[in-house]
Scaffold this active site. Structure first.
Site, mmCIF file in Angstrom:
data_model
loop_
_atom_site.group_PDB
_atom_site.id
_atom_site.type_symbol
_atom_site.label_atom_id
_atom_site.label_comp_id
_atom_site.label_asym_id
_atom_site.label_seq_id
_atom_site.Cartn_x
_atom_site.Cartn_y
_atom_site.Cartn_z
ATOM 1 N N LYS A 184 0.834 -1.209 0.000
ATOM 2 C CA LYS A 184 0.000 0.000 0.000
ATOM 3 C C LYS A 184 0.875 1.269 0.000
ATOM 4 O O LYS A 184 2.100 1.176 0.118
ATOM 5 C CB LYS A 184 -0.965 -0.044 1.190
HETATM 6 C C1 LIG Z 1 -5.591 -4.031 1.300
HETATM 7 C C2 LIG Z 1 -7.048 -3.756 1.261
HETATM 8 C C3 LIG Z 1 -7.882 -3.967 2.361
HETATM 9 C C4 LIG Z 1 -7.421 -4.664 3.607
HETATM 10 O O1 LIG Z 1 -6.302 -4.140 4.188
HETATM 11 P P1 LIG Z 1 -5.357 -5.063 5.120
HETATM 12 O O2 LIG Z 1 -4.458 -4.061 5.751
HETATM 13 O O3 LIG Z 1 -4.659 -6.015 4.222
HETATM 14 O O4 LIG Z 1 -6.245 -5.741 6.109
HETATM 15 C C5 LIG Z 1 -9.203 -3.578 2.264
HETATM 16 N N1 LIG Z 1 -9.689 -3.036 1.139
HETATM 17 C C6 LIG Z 1 -8.929 -2.848 0.059
HETATM 18 C C7 LIG Z 1 -9.532 -2.225 -1.153
HETATM 19 C C8 LIG Z 1 -7.591 -3.223 0.083
HETATM 20 O O5 LIG Z 1 -6.841 -3.091 -1.019
#
Ligand SMILES: *Cc1c(COP(=O)(O)O)cnc(C)c1O
Length: 389
Positions: A184
């Protein structure tokens, strides 16, 4: 260049990030210490939101947001079909029903008209997903939610640092959730945050991340008491100081990280516009895109290789292409629990058969970008030279 091994996304951790983490390890507070509030303040200030609540993942952030809204069994929450499963799972955690809306063909962002026709007397909230790092049309979603008295949640797990009509992600919905997973925009290893202007909801989420207990360990230490009360059922969703120190350090370079992503996207855009055989998703002029993902569409024309062939060939050349996502309503869990079927969201279903995410992350060099471009071209060209079967 020898064949590199390029994932679709990965973290950039520098020496100053490492030093920030080591400092916490040598200190007194590994969790529930001062770094947590500092990291929350940094994200609140960057986004312009009043309150920020750090939690252990983006999924926990979505769960906390749904709980803060008071979503209960019998409620419906409208979510786009083309997203990571967690967007819908958080609704199911509370015993409520996710209702899947379709997406727009050009951007793969939620189609506001599709949201509107799915509103029922049971609808409590709408979740927008900033797919690939591009903010949804929050003006249209906000207006729809205002008229129907629905809460608006932004799943901004892809889009920290992006903006819509000059307004930063974090101020565009009632609650905005971020993820700090390594792929991310910034990372804490695992981690998440919810930002909001609503003090009451922020307070509810602070309690929710700490078992439903109304004070935390540090607050009790400061006032010299052992007594605490658990007022509601919560979870241990805390983000620790080691993670928050990394997050704080990463926040200082967020602008640089996003700029590099945009720069890579421009290189791809230019190359593929000239190439003409694959098309990047549309970036709306009102959006300042965060480019968490660089998604291209393969429109299988006569003689063009299939998505499966392109996927296989690029993987064989060390390029970690991926597909984001399998539409959530087509996962076996959703089919069996909620009876969802193909045909429910035709645009999302068709897109998921034809899209491919190419590597994009700040640590990628220009040589890596050129390697991806050359290999994409070569896969198509070798195919068109092959004799017809
Ligand atoms: C990565 C992601 C999540 C979840 O995040 P985590 O930190 O992996 O629990 C939720 N929604 C979207 C669109 C994501 O890309």
């Amino acid at each position: 260049m020898t064949q590199p091994c390029l994932p679709y996304g990965r973290q950039r951790v520098d020496e100053d990030d490492i030093a920030a983490v080591v400092e916490v390890l040598r200190g007194d507070w590994l969790t529930t210490g001062p770094r947590v509030a500092e990291f929350e303040r940094a994200v609140a200030e960057f986004t312009g939101a009043r309150h920020a609540v750090a939690v252990s993942s983006g999924t926990a952030a979505l769960h906390a947001a749904m709980a803060a809204l008071g979503v209960v069994p019998g409620d419906e929450v409208i979510v786009p079909a083309l997203t990571f499963a967690a967007t819908a799972n958080c609704v199911v955690y509370l015993g409520a029903t996710p209702v899947f809306a379709d997406v727009c063909r050009d951007t793969l962002l939620v189609d506001v008209a599709s949201v509107e026709v799915r509103i029922s007397p049971r609808t409590r909230a709408v979740v927008g997903v900033d797919y690939a790092g591009q903010p949804c049309d929050y003006d249209a979603l906000g207006e729809l939610c205002r008229v129907h008295r629905l809460a608006l949640v932004a799943d901004a797990c892809h889009s920290l640092g992006a903006a819509w009509r000059g307004r930063p992600v974090g101020t565009l919905a009632d609650l905005t959730t971020f993820s700090f997973h390594p792929v991310k925009p910034i990372t804490t290893g695992e981690g998440g945050m919810v930002v909001t202007d609503d003090a009451e909801m922020a307070a509810r989420m602070r309690t929710f991340r700490n078992h439903g207990i109304t004070t935390d360990h540090r607050q009790r230490e400061q006032i010299g008491t052992w007594y605490y009360e658990m007022a509601s059922l919560g979870f241990n969703y805390r983000l620790n100081d080691i993670q928050c120190a990394l997050g704080l350090s990463q926040m200082r370079k967020l602008r640089t990280l996003i700029e590099r992503r945009r720069d890579i996207a421009r290189q791809y855009d230019r190359a593929f516009a000239a190439f003409g055989r694959i098309s990047p998703l549309c970036a709306r002029p009102e959006a300042a895109h965060g480019y968490h993902l660089y998604v291209v569409r393969l429109d299988p024309a006569a003689g063009a290789p299939s998505r499966a062939e392109v996927f296989r060939s690029l993987r064989a050349r060390g390029i970690g292409v991926n597909v984001h996502y399998v539409p959530v309503h087509l996962h076996p869990f959703y089919r069996s629990r909620f009876g969802t079927r193909p045909g429910l969201c035709p645009v999302a279903e068709a897109a998921s058969e034809s899209i491919l995410s190419l590597p994009i992350y700040p640590a990628m060099t220009d040589e890596h970008v050129q390697y991806v471009i050359d290999q994409v071209r070569s896969v198509f060209e070798s195919q068109s030279l092959a004799p017809a079967a």
